[in-house]
Design an enzyme around this catalytic site. Structure first.
Site, PDB file in Angstrom:
ATOM      1  N   ASP A 276     -14.177  29.344  15.196  1.00 22.28           N
ATOM      2  CA  ASP A 276     -13.902  29.091  13.829  1.00 22.28           C
ATOM      3  C   ASP A 276     -12.807  28.159  13.870  1.00 22.28           C
ATOM      4  OD1 ASP A 276     -12.666  29.245  11.209  1.00 22.28           O
ATOM      5  OD2 ASP A 276     -13.187  31.484  10.999  1.00 22.28           O
ATOM      6  N   HIS A 277     -12.809  27.162  13.358  1.00 26.82           N
ATOM      7  CA  HIS A 277     -11.969  25.916  13.175  1.00 26.82           C
ATOM      8  C   HIS A 277     -10.743  26.152  12.500  1.00 26.82           C
ATOM      9  CE1 HIS A 277     -10.503  22.179  14.766  1.00 26.82           C
ATOM     10  NE2 HIS A 277     -11.738  21.531  14.855  1.00 26.82           N
ATOM     11  N   ARG A 278     -10.759  27.346  11.740  1.00 24.42           N
ATOM     12  CA  ARG A 278      -9.710  27.494  10.842  1.00 24.42           C
ATOM     13  C   ARG A 278      -8.623  28.445  11.709  1.00 24.42           C
ATOM     14  NH1 ARG A 278     -12.257  31.084   6.418  1.00 24.42           N
ATOM     15  NH2 ARG A 278     -13.226  31.933   8.225  1.00 24.42           N
TER      16      ARG A 278
END
Length: 472
Positions: free
Chosen positions: A442-444
């Site tokens: 998850d790039h968050r």
């Protein structure tokens, strides 16, 4: 009070409904406290439901295949002579105290029958929903269930003829697996007509498939297009065109669809990958098992240990995004999910606090958990709450994948098959055992630096297991 209605209990884990797989009792039967009365399938698992009352079954609320909401009537029990049903006072006291003992898998504290017991020949597996039978009317002799296809008239026993107004009960086949029963429903096979080849005459999946194939061969060329909808309705399928197969999206299959769809909608995922020489890892596993043959360690267990080492160094990946609170929550412990393919779909059983287990303990826990998952014996609580998932898709004979993250987790490590490939070792070309590792994250929760560092650490441990020892 002469009758007591037992409601479908709170299943926990956010589950609000369950599908009736098989009734273990019929109207008119006498049940005891904590006797299993029905087997249901939730979005998490297939479980037995014990009844907290004793007495005679007056009504069954719902037919097999029907979805019942939590809190709705499930079974009505009447005590002999109009007395309060045995166990009622105990149940009311526990309910007021909030003990939760009537949840699935707990019973009421008076013991519990085994989870899966073989049905006796002639035992009942279904009954009409909410049908009451007067106590004075004897139970009718079981006769085959009617079908939509015309057949020669059957000889009705005299006992049945004298009780024409009472409902009849189908003859139950010896079936243990809910998967077999579901397959029979989907392919339109009457289990009462199937001869089981399993131990004690148990009907197996192969028996149902053989019966379905035989029926298809017998009717091939004799069924017109105009009859397709009628046959589809007979087996509980939606009206479709000729040759179409409709599979209801229920139970675990529906939960998988909902979860994966939500993951794809909410998580901005990225996948990175690297090839790794696993020759040394295979050698390490062989050495461990040679030294401790009574406690074998699998490659999956070693990969799990490597994952745990990586998450200790990069805890950003052992996290979830709380969208409502606008925050990232990093978990204190690692609850490792292991993707497992079963006959009922993909499930991800969770090893709680896997970071506290030794490698040998990991291996034993993985073996027991995956076995129970494939048998459908894990409780719902074991299928939720993961913080990181390990997916060994190499067992399907593929090298790579871009899997969907198991929401609400933040990352997933995938491992491809281990095969012989040309590889450069010390400037020389050699044949080595090579695997492809992929990390979907998850790039968050992190950027490429963290994700790349984690995957590189995993690859280094695979190629040089001594790195893993040094990192512990």
């Amino acid at each position: 009070m002469s009758e007591q209605v037992f409601l479908l209990p709170d299943l926990g884990e956010g589950l609000t409904e369950a599908e009736i797989v098989q009734w273990r009792v019929a109207v008119g039967d006498v049940v005891t406290i904590d006797q299993t009365v029905v087997e249901v399938e939730t979005a998490k698992a297939v479980v037995d439901v014990p009844c907290p009352y004793a007495g005679r079954v007056v009504a069954l609320h719902g037919a097999e295949g029907e979805v019942r909401p939590v809190g709705q009537p499930l079974i009505t029990v009447a005590a002999p002579g109009g007395a309060e049903p045995a166990g009622h006072a105990v149940y009311r006291e526990e309910e007021r105290a909030g003990s939760g003992n009537v949840l699935i898998g707990y019973g009421t504290g008076h013991g519990r029958s085994s989870r899966r017991r073989r049905l006796r020949p002639g035992a009942h597996t279904s009954a009409p929903a909410a049908v009451s039978v007067p106590a004075a009317v004897p139970a009718p002799t079981a006769v085959p269930a009617p079908t939509a296809v015309p057949a020669p008239a059957a000889v009705v026993p005299a006992a049945v003829a004298s009780a024409a107004t009472a409902p009849t009960r189908p003859v139950a086949a010896l079936v243990i697996s809910p998967i077999v029963r579901r397959l029979a429903r989907e392919r339109g096979v009457d289990l009462a007509t199937v001869r089981g080849t399993g131990p004690g005459g148990v009907v197996r999946r192969a028996d149902v498939e053989a019966a379905a194939d035989a029926a298809t061969s017998a009717t091939e060329g004799t069924v017109g297009v105009g009859q397709v909808d009628q046959l589809a309705a007979h087996v509980g399928l939606a009206s479709t065109g000729a040759g179409d197969t409709v599979i209801p999206l229920t139970g675990i299959r529906r939960a998988i669809a909902d979860k994966l769809s939500r993951s794809r909608r909410e998580i901005p995922e990225v996948t990175i990958w690297v090839d790794a020489d696993a020759t040394a890892l295979l050698g390490t596993r062989a050495a461990i098992n040679a030294a401790h043959p009574d406690q074998p360690v699998s490659i999956l267990a070693l990969l799990a240990r490597i994952c745990l080492s990586g998450l200790r160094r990069y805890p950003q990946l052992n996290a979830r995004v709380d969208t409502e609170g606008q925050r990232i929550v990093q978990s204190a412990g690692v609850h490792l999910g292991i993707a497992a393919q079963t006959d009922r779909g993909l499930v991800v059983p969770v090893l709680r606090d896997a970071d506290r287990l030794t490698t040998v303990e990991l291996a034993a826990e993985l073996a027991a958990t995956t076995k129970a998952a494939r048998a459908g014996e894990l409780p719902p609580a074991r299928l939720t709450g993961g913080t990181f998932t390990l997916n060994n898709y190499g067992v399907f004979g593929v090298d790579g994948s871009t899997p969907i993250i198991n929401h609400p987790e933040a990352a997933l490590l995938g491992v491809g098959r281990i095969v012989d490939k040309p590889w450069v070792v010390d400037g020389q070309l050699a044949v080595r055992k090579v695997t492809q590792l992929s990390l979907t994250f998850d790039h968050r929760v992190c950027d490429g630096g963290v994700a790349g560092g984690f995957l590189r650490h995993v690859a280094d441990c695979v190629e040089r297991p001594e790195v893993l020892i040094a990192a512990v």
